[in-house]
Scaffold this active site. Structure first.
Site, PDB file in Angstrom:
ATOM      1  N   HIS A   1       0.784  -1.241   0.000  1.00  0.00           N
ATOM      2  CA  HIS A   1       0.000   0.000   0.000  1.00  0.00           C
ATOM      3  C   HIS A   1       0.814   1.287   0.000  1.00  0.00           C
ATOM      4  CE1 HIS A   1       0.867   0.010   4.334  1.00  0.00           C
ATOM      5  NE2 HIS A   1       0.639   1.314   4.277  1.00  0.00           N
TER       6      HIS A   1
HETATM    7  C1  UD1 Z   1      -2.121   6.000   5.301  1.00  0.00           C
HETATM    8  C2  UD1 Z   1      -0.839   6.562   5.931  1.00  0.00           C
HETATM    9  C3  UD1 Z   1       0.235   5.492   5.921  1.00  0.00           C
HETATM   10  C4  UD1 Z   1      -0.252   4.215   6.555  1.00  0.00           C
HETATM   11  C5  UD1 Z   1      -1.558   3.769   5.926  1.00  0.00           C
HETATM   12  C6  UD1 Z   1      -2.107   2.590   6.670  1.00  0.00           C
HETATM   13  C7  UD1 Z   1      -0.434   8.980   5.610  1.00  0.00           C
HETATM   14  C8  UD1 Z   1       0.333   9.986   4.842  1.00  0.00           C
HETATM   15  N1  UD1 Z   1      -0.338   7.702   5.169  1.00  0.00           N
HETATM   16  O1  UD1 Z   1      -1.827   5.721   3.947  1.00  0.00           O
HETATM   17  O2  UD1 Z   1       1.365   5.961   6.655  1.00  0.00           O
HETATM   18  O3  UD1 Z   1       0.737   3.215   6.385  1.00  0.00           O
HETATM   19  O4  UD1 Z   1      -2.519   4.837   5.989  1.00  0.00           O
HETATM   20  O5  UD1 Z   1      -3.029   1.869   5.917  1.00  0.00           O
HETATM   21  O6  UD1 Z   1      -1.097   9.304   6.549  1.00  0.00           O
HETATM   22  N2  UD1 Z   1      -9.085   5.008   0.720  1.00  0.00           N
HETATM   23  C9  UD1 Z   1     -10.323   4.438   0.607  1.00  0.00           C
HETATM   24  N3  UD1 Z   1     -10.999   4.132   1.748  1.00  0.00           N
HETATM   25  C10 UD1 Z   1     -10.526   4.373   2.986  1.00  0.00           C
HETATM   26  C11 UD1 Z   1      -9.264   4.975   3.093  1.00  0.00           C
HETATM   27  C12 UD1 Z   1      -8.559   5.294   1.951  1.00  0.00           C
HETATM   28  O7  UD1 Z   1     -10.820   4.195  -0.493  1.00  0.00           O
HETATM   29  O8  UD1 Z   1     -11.188   4.059   3.986  1.00  0.00           O
HETATM   30  C13 UD1 Z   1      -8.335   5.305  -0.516  1.00  0.00           C
HETATM   31  C14 UD1 Z   1      -8.595   6.699  -1.068  1.00  0.00           C
HETATM   32  O9  UD1 Z   1      -8.583   6.611  -2.449  1.00  0.00           O
HETATM   33  C15 UD1 Z   1      -7.371   7.473  -0.608  1.00  0.00           C
HETATM   34  C16 UD1 Z   1      -6.272   6.403  -0.603  1.00  0.00           C
HETATM   35  O10 UD1 Z   1      -6.930   5.206  -0.237  1.00  0.00           O
HETATM   36  O11 UD1 Z   1      -7.068   8.551  -1.437  1.00  0.00           O
HETATM   37  C17 UD1 Z   1      -5.154   6.689   0.350  1.00  0.00           C
HETATM   38  O12 UD1 Z   1      -5.662   6.918   1.675  1.00  0.00           O
HETATM   39  P1  UD1 Z   1      -4.807   7.815   2.707  1.00  0.00           P
HETATM   40  O13 UD1 Z   1      -5.416   7.728   4.043  1.00  0.00           O
HETATM   41  O14 UD1 Z   1      -4.579   9.161   2.140  1.00  0.00           O
HETATM   42  O15 UD1 Z   1      -3.382   7.129   2.720  1.00  0.00           O
HETATM   43  P2  UD1 Z   1      -2.989   5.606   2.878  1.00  0.00           P
HETATM   44  O16 UD1 Z   1      -2.320   5.166   1.621  1.00  0.00           O
HETATM   45  O17 UD1 Z   1      -4.133   4.820   3.373  1.00  0.00           O
HETATM   46  N1  UDP Z   2      -4.194  -5.351   8.672  1.00  0.00           N
HETATM   47  C1  UDP Z   2      -5.503  -5.816   8.758  1.00  0.00           C
HETATM   48  N2  UDP Z   2      -6.135  -6.192   7.603  1.00  0.00           N
HETATM   49  C2  UDP Z   2      -5.539  -6.129   6.388  1.00  0.00           C
HETATM   50  C3  UDP Z   2      -4.210  -5.661   6.311  1.00  0.00           C
HETATM   51  C4  UDP Z   2      -3.568  -5.263   7.471  1.00  0.00           C
HETATM   52  O1  UDP Z   2      -6.058  -5.896   9.848  1.00  0.00           O
HETATM   53  O2  UDP Z   2      -6.191  -6.486   5.386  1.00  0.00           O
HETATM   54  C5  UDP Z   2      -3.504  -4.933   9.899  1.00  0.00           C
HETATM   55  C6  UDP Z   2      -2.178  -5.589  10.145  1.00  0.00           C
HETATM   56  O3  UDP Z   2      -2.345  -6.824  10.808  1.00  0.00           O
HETATM   57  C7  UDP Z   2      -1.451  -4.561  10.997  1.00  0.00           C
HETATM   58  C8  UDP Z   2      -1.996  -3.248  10.466  1.00  0.00           C
HETATM   59  O4  UDP Z   2      -3.199  -3.558   9.772  1.00  0.00           O
HETATM   60  O5  UDP Z   2      -1.795  -4.683  12.353  1.00  0.00           O
HETATM   61  C9  UDP Z   2      -1.027  -2.612   9.532  1.00  0.00           C
HETATM   62  O6  UDP Z   2      -1.624  -1.542   8.887  1.00  0.00           O
HETATM   63  P1  UDP Z   2      -1.190  -1.035   7.451  1.00  0.00           P
HETATM   64  O7  UDP Z   2      -0.445  -2.082   6.732  1.00  0.00           O
HETATM   65  O8  UDP Z   2      -2.420  -0.480   6.827  1.00  0.00           O
HETATM   66  O9  UDP Z   2      -0.271   0.237   7.795  1.00  0.00           O
HETATM   67  P2  UDP Z   2       1.222   0.453   8.318  1.00  0.00           P
HETATM   68  O10 UDP Z   2       1.476  -0.437   9.474  1.00  0.00           O
HETATM   69  O11 UDP Z   2       2.149   0.220   7.177  1.00  0.00           O
HETATM   70  O12 UDP Z   2       1.242   1.900   8.677  1.00  0.00           O
END
Ligand code: UD1
Ligand code: UDP
Length: 370
Positions: A218
């Site tokens: 991601h």
């Molecule tokens: C965010 C965090 C990242 C973290 C990740 C965990 C920042 C800069 N990034 O990244 O550090 O590792 O969360 O998962 O804060 N979207 C949906 N539904 C949702 C949420 C997001 O469709 O419920 C889609 C949207 O298109 C959005 C994209 O995902 O634009 C990215 O979401 P965003 O929260 O901006 O960043 P993440 O990549 O999720």
């Molecule tokens: N996780 C989850 N379901 C998924 C993928 C990840 O519950 O489909 C959990 C995972 O076990 C971990 C956390 O989400 O505890 C990690 O989050 P993510 O990978 O979104 O973000 P990051 O840790 O890189 O910020």
């Protein structure tokens, strides 16, 4: 003592479960927790599922900020969090990790003199093109109490000039470092047995008794650069000719790779935490660019191929349990095959004792009630 906890992204919601559980079990007479959800993640399978499954109290506030550019998203969060802090007047704001929700909480609170507690402090990738690196540096430098999950985290802060042996009273210009272990380890230990009993994910995905590799992807640096995304997906496809690959797909990745499929690859929507740790525990190998999933691989003693050029969790690479393969198809395949043939056996304890949440709450209380 009153704390305002800010959560927003999936991993923060999961981490908050450990602190809320410790408050409920040991500190309900001393600590009132007000939970603020920024709304950064909002799909049911990125947010609500964790409240339902992990016993986290319903948020007291939801800012419904949703997805936007970094500036717009962070600005809306700062505005909302500032108002809540002015109304609630907490002793501390508690922030997790390195997301835009973390950054917004740090900026909002420090400007109006609400002391910041940073959980998962000190981590560095030394790569400022990552939005998370900016977020964590700013948050650390706005904090009063900094809880580091690893020795490397503590060393990074000392290198940046944080004093190691100062005495109270603590404030933003006289911050206190505590090395305490990883709050996600608390959760993995707590929920491991529960997942085994309650989750039927292996059956649902047809994986019972079957060897498989688990993958997640991601990071914007991987999903939003087509050549990197394709190189990683090519590696997944090649590996799936030898072993089943399971890929719970983050919505950011779904946007860029919605049509991705291959014969022996199970692409699913994001799974719940109990499902995820069940998938991790029974996998032969884990491929990921997630910070949390890298650590959970280690907690459950699984080899991990990291789909990034560097990691904040340097200890797991140093022990040989994880390998940095970046978005390089050949490196990913070589490392994966190597681990499948010869899994690592050495997983020394580097993430504490599984009681990080209690430790942090005790320290917060000792500052407020010396
Ligand atoms: C965010 C965090 C990242 C973290 C990740 C965990 C920042 C800069 N990034 O990244 O550090 O590792 O969360 O998962 O804060 N979207 C949906 N539904 C949702 C949420 C997001 O469709 O419920 C889609 C949207 O298109 C959005 C994209 O995902 O634009 C990215 O979401 P965003 O929260 O901006 O960043 P993440 O990549 O999720
Ligand atoms: N996780 C989850 N379901 C998924 C993928 C990840 O519950 O489909 C959990 C995972 O076990 C971990 C956390 O989400 O505890 C990690 O989050 P993510 O990978 O979104 O973000 P990051 O840790 O890189 O910020």
């Amino acid at each position: 003592m009153k704390i305002v906890t800010v959560i927003g992204a999936r991993p923060q919601i999961i981490k908050a479960a450990a602190l809320s559980r410790a408050i409920r079990e040991h500190y309900s007479d001393r600590i009132q927790e007000v939970i603020v959800h920024t709304g950064q993640h909002y799909d049911d399978n990125m947010s609500q599922v964790f409240f339902d499954e992990l016993g986290i109290p319903h948020p007291d506030y939801n800012l419904h900020v949703g997805s936007a550019t970094h500036g717009v998203q962070t600005a809306k969060m700062i505005e909302g969090i500032e108002q809540i802090l002015m109304d609630e007047k907490p002793d501390f704001i508690v922030l997790y990790g390195d997301t835009n929700s973390t950054l917004a909480g740090a900026v909002a609170a420090s400007k109006i003199h609400v002391p910041v507690v940073h959980i998962e402090a000190g981590l560095r990738s030394f790569n400022k093109s990552m939005p998370e690196e900016i977020n964590r540096i700013v948050c650390d430098h706005c904090s009063t109490l900094l809880f580091t999950p690893t020795r490397a985290g503590l060393d990074n802060l000392v290198r940046e000039g944080f004093p190691i042996d100062n005495v109270g009273p603590y404030h933003i210009d006289n911050p206190k470092l505590y090395h305490c272990g990883d709050i996600m380890y608390d959760n993995s230990l707590h929920f491991s047995g529960i997942a085994e009993q309650k989750s039927d994910v292996l059956k649902r995905l047809g994986l019972e008794g079957k060897p498989y590799v688990l993958a997640t992807l991601h990071r914007d640096s991987n999903t939003d650069q087509p050549e990197r995304l394709n190189a990683i997906l090519d590696a997944f496809t090649a590996l799936s000719k030898e072993i089943t690959l399971v890929l719970p797909m983050h919505p950011r990745t779904r946007k860029q790779a919605s049509g991705f499929q291959a014969d022996n690859i199970i692409v699913t929507a994001p799974v719940s935490f109990l499902e995820m740790i069940q998938l991790e525990k029974h996998a032969q190998l884990i491929l990921t660019d997630s910070g949390g999933v890298q650590k959970e691989s280690y907690f459950f003693q699984k080899p991990c191929v990291i789909l990034r050029p560097e990691t904040e969790w340097v200890e797991i690479v140093e022990t040989g349990a994880a390998t940095l393969a970046d978005a390089d198809t050949n490196k990913i395949l070589t490392a994966s095959k190597c681990y499948l043939q010869q899994p690592p056996v050495d997983f020394p304890a580097v993430f504490g004792d599984g009681h990080a949440a209690e430790f942090m709450l005790e320290k917060m209380c000792s500052v407020i009630f010396p």
